[in-house]
Scaffold this motif. Structure first.
Motif, PDB file in Angstrom:
ATOM      1  N   LYS A 303       0.841  -1.184   0.000  1.00 57.02           N
ATOM      2  CA  LYS A 303       0.000   0.000   0.000  1.00 57.02           C
ATOM      3  C   LYS A 303       0.879   1.238   0.000  1.00 57.02           C
ATOM      4  CE  LYS A 303      -3.585   2.318   2.705  1.00 57.02           C
ATOM      5  NZ  LYS A 303      -4.381   2.272   3.957  1.00 57.02           N
ATOM      6  N   ALA A 304       0.762   2.045  -1.029  1.00 55.80           N
ATOM      7  CA  ALA A 304       1.481   3.314  -1.162  1.00 55.80           C
ATOM      8  C   ALA A 304       2.986   3.150  -1.301  1.00 55.80           C
ATOM      9  CB  ALA A 304       1.178   4.235   0.022  1.00 55.80           C
ATOM     10  N   GLN A 305       3.473   1.934  -1.525  1.00 56.95           N
ATOM     11  CA  GLN A 305       4.912   1.728  -1.647  1.00 56.95           C
ATOM     12  C   GLN A 305       5.211   0.595  -2.628  1.00 56.95           C
ATOM     13  OE1 GLN A 305       6.009   1.055   2.602  1.00 56.95           O
ATOM     14  NE2 GLN A 305       7.723   2.390   2.146  1.00 56.95           N
ATOM     15  N   THR A 306       6.276   0.774  -3.378  1.00 61.42           N
ATOM     16  CA  THR A 306       6.898  -0.328  -4.110  1.00 61.42           C
ATOM     17  C   THR A 306       8.311  -0.453  -3.575  1.00 61.42           C
ATOM     18  OG1 THR A 306       5.568  -0.002  -6.088  1.00 61.42           O
ATOM     19  CG2 THR A 306       7.641  -1.188  -6.352  1.00 61.42           C
ATOM     20  N   ARG A 307       8.670  -1.657  -3.115  1.00 57.57           N
ATOM     21  CA  ARG A 307       9.984  -1.865  -2.521  1.00 57.57           C
ATOM     22  C   ARG A 307      10.722  -2.973  -3.259  1.00 57.57           C
ATOM     23  NH1 ARG A 307      10.310   1.019   2.510  1.00 57.57           N
ATOM     24  NH2 ARG A 307      12.509   0.454   2.342  1.00 57.57           N
ATOM     25  N   LEU A 308      12.022  -2.971  -3.115  1.00 54.63           N
ATOM     26  CA  LEU A 308      12.821  -4.075  -3.625  1.00 54.63           C
ATOM     27  C   LEU A 308      12.458  -5.341  -2.855  1.00 54.63           C
ATOM     28  CD1 LEU A 308      16.232  -2.178  -3.684  1.00 54.63           C
ATOM     29  CD2 LEU A 308      14.585  -2.400  -5.554  1.00 54.63           C
ATOM     30  N   PHE A 309      12.609  -6.489  -3.512  1.00 57.52           N
ATOM     31  CA  PHE A 309      12.309  -7.760  -2.857  1.00 57.52           C
ATOM     32  C   PHE A 309      13.537  -8.190  -2.055  1.00 57.52           C
ATOM     33  CE2 PHE A 309      11.480 -12.559  -3.455  1.00 57.52           C
ATOM     34  CZ  PHE A 309      10.771 -12.607  -2.261  1.00 57.52           C
ATOM     35  N   TRP A 310      13.380  -8.260  -0.738  1.00 61.34           N
ATOM     36  CA  TRP A 310      14.517  -8.534   0.146  1.00 61.34           C
ATOM     37  C   TRP A 310      14.678 -10.049   0.326  1.00 61.34           C
ATOM     38  CZ3 TRP A 310      12.954  -4.392   4.329  1.00 61.34           C
ATOM     39  CH2 TRP A 310      13.054  -3.119   3.752  1.00 61.34           C
ATOM     40  N   ASN A 311      15.113 -10.669  -0.722  1.00 60.91           N
ATOM     41  CA  ASN A 311      15.410 -12.103  -0.731  1.00 60.91           C
ATOM     42  C   ASN A 311      16.585 -12.246  -1.691  1.00 60.91           C
ATOM     43  OD1 ASN A 311      14.336 -14.840   0.189  1.00 60.91           O
ATOM     44  ND2 ASN A 311      14.478 -15.173  -2.028  1.00 60.91           N
ATOM     45  N   TRP A 312      17.775 -12.515  -1.180  1.00 58.61           N
ATOM     46  CA  TRP A 312      19.001 -12.149  -1.871  1.00 58.61           C
ATOM     47  C   TRP A 312      19.467 -13.162  -2.917  1.00 58.61           C
ATOM     48  CZ3 TRP A 312      18.206  -7.550  -1.159  1.00 58.61           C
ATOM     49  CH2 TRP A 312      17.757  -7.052   0.069  1.00 58.61           C
ATOM     50  N   LYS A 313      18.589 -13.315  -3.934  1.00 56.55           N
ATOM     51  CA  LYS A 313      18.855 -14.117  -5.113  1.00 56.55           C
ATOM     52  C   LYS A 313      18.327 -13.333  -6.318  1.00 56.55           C
ATOM     53  CE  LYS A 313      17.885 -18.372  -2.515  1.00 56.55           C
ATOM     54  NZ  LYS A 313      17.050 -19.615  -2.465  1.00 56.55           N
ATOM     55  N   TYR A 314      18.942 -13.537  -7.464  1.00 54.40           N
ATOM     56  CA  TYR A 314      18.465 -12.745  -8.612  1.00 54.40           C
ATOM     57  C   TYR A 314      17.080 -13.226  -9.056  1.00 54.40           C
ATOM     58  CZ  TYR A 314      19.893 -16.246 -12.213  1.00 54.40           C
ATOM     59  OH  TYR A 314      20.031 -17.350 -13.002  1.00 54.40           O
ATOM     60  N   SER A 315      16.284 -12.267  -9.526  1.00 53.78           N
ATOM     61  CA  SER A 315      14.912 -12.529  -9.948  1.00 53.78           C
ATOM     62  C   SER A 315      14.907 -13.227 -11.306  1.00 53.78           C
ATOM     63  CB  SER A 315      14.131 -11.215 -10.036  1.00 53.78           C
ATOM     64  OG  SER A 315      12.891 -11.409 -10.677  1.00 53.78           O
ATOM     65  N   GLN A 316      14.399 -14.443 -11.319  1.00 50.39           N
ATOM     66  CA  GLN A 316      14.306 -15.173 -12.581  1.00 50.39           C
ATOM     67  C   GLN A 316      13.320 -14.511 -13.543  1.00 50.39           C
ATOM     68  OE1 GLN A 316      16.102 -17.713 -13.484  1.00 50.39           O
ATOM     69  NE2 GLN A 316      17.013 -18.490 -11.589  1.00 50.39           N
ATOM     70  N   GLU A 317      12.349 -13.792 -12.969  1.00 48.68           N
ATOM     71  CA  GLU A 317      11.336 -13.131 -13.797  1.00 48.68           C
ATOM     72  C   GLU A 317      11.871 -11.824 -14.365  1.00 48.68           C
ATOM     73  OE1 GLU A 317       6.854 -11.161 -13.354  1.00 48.68           O
ATOM     74  OE2 GLU A 317       7.799 -12.177 -11.648  1.00 48.68           O
ATOM     75  N   ARG A 318      12.473 -11.015 -13.529  1.00 54.36           N
ATOM     76  CA  ARG A 318      12.903  -9.674 -13.944  1.00 54.36           C
ATOM     77  C   ARG A 318      14.289  -9.698 -14.599  1.00 54.36           C
ATOM     78  NH1 ARG A 318      10.370  -4.997 -12.724  1.00 54.36           N
ATOM     79  NH2 ARG A 318      11.549  -3.055 -12.561  1.00 54.36           N
ATOM     80  N   TYR A 319      15.140 -10.594 -14.117  1.00 57.30           N
ATOM     81  CA  TYR A 319      16.509 -10.677 -14.638  1.00 57.30           C
ATOM     82  C   TYR A 319      16.846 -12.117 -15.037  1.00 57.30           C
ATOM     83  CZ  TYR A 319      17.405  -5.878 -13.295  1.00 57.30           C
ATOM     84  OH  TYR A 319      17.372  -4.510 -13.210  1.00 57.30           O
ATOM     85  N   PRO A 320      16.126 -12.684 -15.994  1.00 56.33           N
ATOM     86  CA  PRO A 320      16.429 -14.054 -16.420  1.00 56.33           C
ATOM     87  C   PRO A 320      17.835 -14.110 -17.020  1.00 56.33           C
ATOM     88  CG  PRO A 320      14.943 -12.996 -17.973  1.00 56.33           C
ATOM     89  CD  PRO A 320      15.042 -12.067 -16.792  1.00 56.33           C
ATOM     90  N   ASN A 321      18.533 -15.179 -16.705  1.00 56.51           N
ATOM     91  CA  ASN A 321      19.886 -15.363 -17.243  1.00 56.51           C
ATOM     92  C   ASN A 321      20.816 -14.207 -16.879  1.00 56.51           C
ATOM     93  OD1 ASN A 321      19.060 -17.795 -18.598  1.00 56.51           O
ATOM     94  ND2 ASN A 321      18.108 -16.480 -20.167  1.00 56.51           N
ATOM     95  N   LEU A 322      20.651 -13.687 -15.677  1.00 56.04           N
ATOM     96  CA  LEU A 322      21.494 -12.560 -15.248  1.00 56.04           C
ATOM     97  C   LEU A 322      22.982 -12.887 -15.333  1.00 56.04           C
ATOM     98  CD1 LEU A 322      21.831  -9.716 -14.071  1.00 56.04           C
ATOM     99  CD2 LEU A 322      21.582 -10.724 -11.789  1.00 56.04           C
ATOM    100  N   PRO A 323      23.444 -14.056 -14.898  1.00 59.48           N
ATOM    101  CA  PRO A 323      24.881 -14.327 -15.009  1.00 59.48           C
ATOM    102  C   PRO A 323      25.423 -14.183 -16.433  1.00 59.48           C
ATOM    103  CG  PRO A 323      23.859 -15.923 -13.542  1.00 59.48           C
ATOM    104  CD  PRO A 323      22.740 -15.152 -14.189  1.00 59.48           C
ATOM    105  N   ASP A 324      24.630 -14.584 -17.417  1.00 57.56           N
ATOM    106  CA  ASP A 324      25.076 -14.454 -18.808  1.00 57.56           C
ATOM    107  C   ASP A 324      25.161 -12.982 -19.212  1.00 57.56           C
ATOM    108  OD1 ASP A 324      25.244 -17.193 -19.082  1.00 57.56           O
ATOM    109  OD2 ASP A 324      23.224 -17.385 -19.919  1.00 57.56           O
ATOM    110  N   TYR A 325      24.179 -12.182 -18.757  1.00 54.57           N
ATOM    111  CA  TYR A 325      24.221 -10.755 -19.081  1.00 54.57           C
ATOM    112  C   TYR A 325      25.438 -10.091 -18.440  1.00 54.57           C
ATOM    113  CZ  TYR A 325      22.813  -5.860 -19.513  1.00 54.57           C
ATOM    114  OH  TYR A 325      22.790  -4.517 -19.790  1.00 54.57           O
ATOM    115  N   ILE A 326      25.748 -10.483 -17.219  1.00 53.56           N
ATOM    116  CA  ILE A 326      26.919  -9.917 -16.548  1.00 53.56           C
ATOM    117  C   ILE A 326      28.191 -10.279 -17.301  1.00 53.56           C
ATOM    118  CG2 ILE A 326      28.304 -10.009 -14.431  1.00 53.56           C
ATOM    119  CD1 ILE A 326      25.687 -10.348 -12.870  1.00 53.56           C
TER     120      ILE A 326
END
Length: 691
Positions: A303-326
């Motif tokens: 409610k009234a806020q959007t926050r980062l997801f505090w679960n310290w693994k990369y998001s498969q939905e938002r950042y799929p294949n992040l290691p390859d992009y890095i």
């Protein structure tokens, strides 16, 4: 008792302690310099947002100590014990050339030893000395004439006494005061060339309002008080930082252009994605050192806020294949950074494991303490539990370093509640100020264990909170969540002030979000503010934007003029890399910060200690040879500043100045920046205008 450095005289009930020729303590029966205290802190957390506090430190009882005597004979000339009123001993020892004062309550008579849980000590002051330090300061540099409470918390979003402050206070207690800070530290540096450091994480108050004494109050009997006197300001910082520890040097990659703080994921078809923003920056000829994507773990909406997801693994939905992009970015010479903090959101898998294994701070009922953050709550890691350390370091190594991250924002740590139940049984009122140091340490240890703390591939994390000891762990500090405004005390000006102030507590590598991160509902970052923030950031160790989940207002590619302006200063920053590298080396060797108060090299000029005009605290030396006076007011085309006596060259015009007050043109693209004509980097600095 007298040695070449330490002289203690006790005559006719009068005590005088002199170290390296300076009178530090002077006590008489009528004016005692030490008191034992019984304190009863009444600290109220805001129920809607727990890192905003109302502090009432009640001193229930004071016991001034009138009579002093020396223990005879002393252990040695460099180790002397003073007894006060037969109920407290003060051990004076010279250790590594510094004076250490170790107080000890000896408990006479009866239960007196357990009654006293605080100490007040007054150091002799000169009427004309200026005082700096006490951690990160957003409003004032010279603290003479002020009382400084030392307590880590969110500084507040409106620190002036305006209607907006009272609205913020009424809503979530977020008004703030001039002294509220993420990074308090019980250390001060005097223009008379000495420092005092109190080794304690308890709440403290340093009072510099009296002409002839500095009155320090600590809510415990501190482990020790460390003092040194030197012949120059640089020598004072050399001694202080040698004692506190210096940050490990930043790797070269951190200096090689701008860090783009952008969010949006990796969907190439989305014009708001990280990929699309990087492409636009490249097309605009921006010199990119790194991408910092704080949303790498995903987002959560409340409610009234959007926050980062505090679960310290990369998001498969938002950042799929992040290691390859890095890996792709690495091939292009660009680093990738993420984000972490000391909380876990309850819908993440890491929370369930931490809860079940007892790795979270608990409340009085023995349950994970759900800390209120306006529209949601989350529990905090218990860093007094050794098991938490091993577990969380494993998460960093597997899910952050293992994914390819080259660094991250190491956020928060100011939130330990005063009624928390800790694994160790430690008093939360003391642990509160210590927690930021431990939070930096657990991150640093994980990086060291992964072998990524040295060399050109060294990981860089950056912290906002801290205290004594943070410099041994965190390689980079940032000024926290400044407001997107030109207002003094909480925006661009506050960020400039904070970077300068940190040099007096051992921090040599600091920076800020370009043009702020947080905004009030009626605010958005303006073009003018973003361009002025860009100019300032180019002349700091790290040049970094903060896109704030895409709701920031004006940013680097909002129009073509802004993009070209940002690109120019990214190249300026990259051009400065050899000069910045030398300044970082000097910090590592001598403790002189990269961003320096002007008096550190011009001690004979009292102008730099003046409190008026206030504009004096918004100019600084970058390394030894550059003077930077950022434009920190809106719709401004000229800037008045003070140059110390030297031969200075204006970067943009090449005009020479001999010193004194000057007013120069300062249109967008030409912030007031000067370099010394005698600089060994004369040719490099002269080329900045063509970057």
């Amino acid at each position: 008792m007298s040695t070449p450095d330490l002289c203690i005289k006790v005559e006719a009930r009068k005590l005088q302690l002199v170290f390296k020729g300076r009178i530090l303590l002077e006590c008489t029966p009528d004016a005692p310099c030490i008191e034992l205290l019984h304190v009863d802190p009444d600290f109220h957390m805001n129920p809607k947002y727990v890192s905003y506090y109302k502090l009432k430190n009640k001193v229930k009882c004071r016991l001034p100590l009138h009579d002093a005597r020396l223990v005879d004979p002393p252990a040695s000339g460099d180790d002397v014990t003073i007894v006060f009123d037969e109920c407290m001993q003060l051990h004076a020892r010279i250790v590594n050339g510094r004076l250490e004062l170790v107080p000890e309550v000896v408990g006479q008579p009866g239960e007196r030893a357990t009654a006293w849980n605080g100490l007040a000590i007054a150091f002799k002051a000169d009427a004309t000395e200026a005082i700096y330090g006490c951690g990160e300061q957003f409003s004032f540099l010279n603290l003479r004439g002020r009382r400084v409470p030392l307590w880590t918390q969110e500084p507040g979003i409106v620190k002036n006494h305006s209607i907006a402050k009272y609205i913020a206070d009424a809503a979530i207690g977020a008004g703030g005061e001039w002294w509220t800070t993420y990074y308090p530290q019980p250390t001060f540096v005097s223009s008379a060339n000495y420092f005092v450091h109190v080794e304690s994480y308890a709440y403290a108050e340093f009072d510099f309002r009296e002409k002839h004494r500095h009155a320090l109050l600590v809510n415990e009997i501190p482990k020790k008080i460390v003092v040194d006197v030197q012949g120059s300001a640089p020598a004072v910082l050399a001694s202080l930082t040698s004692f506190l520890g210096r940050q490990r040097p930043l790797p070269d990659w951190a200096l090689n252009g701008a860090w783009l703080g952008i969010v949006g994921g990796l969907d190439k078809t989305d014009p708001t994605s990280v990929v699309a923003k990087v492409d636009r920056a490249r097309a605009g000829n921006v010199k990119i050192a790194a991408i910092w994507a704080e949303d790498w773990t995903g987002l959560r909406s409340f409610k009234a806020q959007t926050r980062l997801f505090w679960n310290w693994k990369y998001s498969q939905e938002r950042y799929p294949n992040l290691p390859d992009y890095i890996k792709q970015l690495h091939a292009e010479g660009i680093k990738f950074l993420g984000y972490n903090n000391c909380f876990l959101m309850t819908d993440g898998d890491l929370y369930a494991e931490a809860r079940d294994r007892g790795f979270l701070i608990k409340n009085a009922a023995g349950e994970p303490y759900q800390l209120a953050m306006y529209s949601f709550s989350a529990p905090m890691l218990d860093l007094t539990n050794p098991g938490t350390w091993a577990w969380f370091k494993g998460i960093i190594k597997e899910h952050m370093i293992g994914a390819g991250l080259d660094g991250w924002m190491c956020d928060f740590a100011e939130y330990v509640p005063v009624d928390a139940v800790l694994h160790s049984g430690q008093d939360p009122l003391v642990h509160h100020n210590e927690y930021p140091v431990l939070w930096a340490k657990v991150n640093a240890e994980a990086i060291a264990e992964a072998g990524r703390d040295k060399g050109e591939e060294a990981i860089v994390f950056f912290s906002r909170s801290g205290n004594a000891g943070t410099t041994r762990h965190s390689p980079l500090i940032w000024s926290g969540d400044q407001i997107m405004t030109f207002a003094l005390d909480m925006g661009l000006a506050a960020a400039i002030c904070s970077c300068i102030s940190m040099g007096f507590v051992g921090v040599g590598q600091t920076h800020c979000d370009i043009a702020g991160e947080f905004r009030l509902p009626w605010q958005k970052r303006t073009k003018d503010l973003f361009m002025r923030g860009t100019e300032h950031a180019a002349f700091t160790p790290v040049m970094r934007t903060h896109d704030a989940k895409g709701t920031s207002g004006w940013t680097l590619d909002s129009d073509e003029e802004t993009l070209q302006h940002f690109a120019k200063f990214s190249r300026v920053h990259a051009t400065l890399a050899p000069y910045l590298k030398q300044a970082i080396k000097e910090y590592a060797e001598t403790g002189l910060p990269v961003i320096r108060h002007c008096y550190l090299h011009y001690e004979d000029d009292p102008t730099f200690h003046a409190k008026k005009p206030r504009s004096l605290q918004y100019q600084y030396l970058l390394g030894r040879d550059m003077l930077v006076a950022p434009v920190y007011t809106k719709e401004t085309t000229t800037r008045k500043l003070y140059l110390p006596k030297d031969t200075w060259v204006h970067v943009w015009s090449g005009k020479e100045y001999a010193g004194g007050w000057v007013e120069v043109a300062a249109p967008h693209g030409e912030p007031p920046v000067f370099y010394r004509k005698a600089s060994p980097f004369f040719k490099l600095l002269g080329s900045l205008k063509d970057a």
